[in-house]
Scaffold this active site. Structure first.
Site, mmCIF file in Angstrom:
data_model
loop_
_atom_site.group_PDB
_atom_site.id
_atom_site.type_symbol
_atom_site.label_atom_id
_atom_site.label_comp_id
_atom_site.label_asym_id
_atom_site.label_seq_id
_atom_site.Cartn_x
_atom_site.Cartn_y
_atom_site.Cartn_z
ATOM 1 N N ASN A 9 0.878 -1.179 0.000
ATOM 2 C CA ASN A 9 0.000 0.000 0.000
ATOM 3 C C ASN A 9 0.911 1.224 0.000
ATOM 4 O OD1 ASN A 9 -1.771 2.077 0.485
ATOM 5 N ND2 ASN A 9 -2.350 1.413 2.554
ATOM 6 N N LYS A 11 0.156 4.266 -0.268
ATOM 7 C CA LYS A 11 -0.446 5.480 0.321
ATOM 8 C C LYS A 11 -0.181 6.674 -0.609
ATOM 9 C CE LYS A 11 -0.130 3.268 4.775
ATOM 10 N NZ LYS A 11 0.028 3.355 6.203
ATOM 11 N N HIS A 95 -9.484 1.383 5.379
ATOM 12 C CA HIS A 95 -8.179 1.573 6.026
ATOM 13 C C HIS A 95 -8.352 2.557 7.181
ATOM 14 C CE1 HIS A 95 -3.989 2.573 6.671
ATOM 15 N NE2 HIS A 95 -3.682 1.492 5.984
ATOM 16 N N GLU A 97 -6.675 4.947 8.011
ATOM 17 C CA GLU A 97 -6.442 6.340 7.597
ATOM 18 C C GLU A 97 -7.688 6.913 6.914
ATOM 19 O OE1 GLU A 97 -2.744 5.603 5.544
ATOM 20 O OE2 GLU A 97 -1.825 5.122 7.465
ATOM 21 N N GLU A 180 -5.125 -4.628 10.814
ATOM 22 C CA GLU A 180 -4.118 -3.583 10.997
ATOM 23 C C GLU A 180 -4.376 -2.857 12.314
ATOM 24 O OE1 GLU A 180 -2.265 -2.514 6.874
ATOM 25 O OE2 GLU A 180 -3.643 -0.980 7.544
ATOM 26 N N GLY A 186 2.890 2.514 10.765
ATOM 27 C CA GLY A 186 3.884 3.564 10.551
ATOM 28 C C GLY A 186 4.623 3.964 11.818
ATOM 29 N N SER A 226 3.758 -1.966 10.305
ATOM 30 C CA SER A 226 5.209 -2.049 10.476
ATOM 31 C C SER A 226 5.785 -3.409 10.077
ATOM 32 C CB SER A 226 5.600 -1.669 11.912
ATOM 33 O OG SER A 226 5.213 -0.330 12.175
#
Ligand code: 13P
Length: 264
Positions: A9, A11, A95, A97, A180, A186, A226
């Protein structure tokens, strides 16, 4: 037996030239033959350049988001049929985000997140993708405060039930769930592999509750947060983890290749 799947991904990274360079290097590295399925999800504008380079390989092109309507006055949006037309095989939905549970900018969007993704829109997007023959990668996961409050399983079960509402197991057979944990994205903080595997097992048990064991056994369940070359082997060796959804480490061809090589 489920085949392992590793998805990059990207992003909001990579110009078209950077995307082409990264994919060219990566394709050379895996040309000896990969023993798992691989997909790369670039930003919308790089999909066509990436897809052109991947067409002659086994690697699939993915997307990071979709809008559920077929077409119309939805400024800034991309539909599932547009993604299918561009050669997209997988698409991320829900996701953290886009759910606005992570990565918030300093803007007053606390109540909705700036992409305003909800369980309902995740469900509509998932249905739109399935109608167009694109495999959804439905993301679920808890925040740190939910984990500390012992709410991990409840949060994820609710996300799965709402996200998959009205979808039957046969329809979702090629679909993917990605676990996730929001706090691991991250941050360099990976979820311990036995705990990641436990949660992925709980996800499969929830799918069996929603559908049945047979339907649940077909769905691939990935871990994301990660994932790196250094920890991929241990994560992918866990019995309930079918591969990874990789953010930062998928931007570097060598590192992504190490992760793919760990998924045998
Ligand atoms: P990182 O691998 O950068 O932690 O990102 C994970 C992720 O969000 C993939 O979708």
């Amino acid at each position: 037996m489920r085949r392992k799947l590793v998805v990059g991904n990207w992003k909001m990274n990579m110009t078209r030239a950077e995307a082409a360079a990264c994919v060219e290097t990566f394709v050379e590295q895996v040309s000896a033959g990969q023993e798992c399925d691989v997909a790369i999800c670039p930003p919308f504008l790089a999909i066509s350049v990436v897809h052109d380079l991947l067409k002659k390989t086994q690697i699939k092109t993915g997307a990071q988001d979709v809008f559920w309507a077929e077409k119309g006055a939805f400024t800034g949006s991309v539909s599932a049929s547009m993604l299918a037309d561009a050669g997209v095989s997988f698409c991320i939905v829900g996701h953290s985000e886009t759910r606005g549970r992570f990565g918030k900018l300093e803007v007053p969007a606390e109540t909705t997140g700036y992409f305003a993704e909800t369980d309902l829109t995740v469900n509509l997007k998932t249905k739109a993708l399935l109608e167009r023959g694109i495999s959804p990668i439905l993301c679920v996961g808890e925040t740190l405060s939910e984990r500390e409050g012992l709410q991990t399983d409840n949060v994820i079960q609710a996300q799965l039930k709402a996200g998959l509402d009205g979808i039957d197991g046969a329809e979702f057979a090629e679909g993917v769930i990605a676990y996730e944990p929001v706090w691991a994205i991250g941050t360099g903080m990976t979820c311990d592999s036995p705990e990641a595997s436990r949660v992925c097992g709980m996800i499969r048990a929830t799918l069996a509750e929603i559908w049945d064991e047979d339907a649940a056994s077909r769905v691939r369940i990935l871990y994301g947060g990660s994932v790196k070359g250094a920890n991929a082997h241990e994560l992918f060796a866990q019995p309930d983890i079918d591969g990874g959804l990789v953010g930062g480490a998928s931007l570097v061809a060598d590192e992504f290749h190490r992760i793919v090589a760990a998924a045998k």
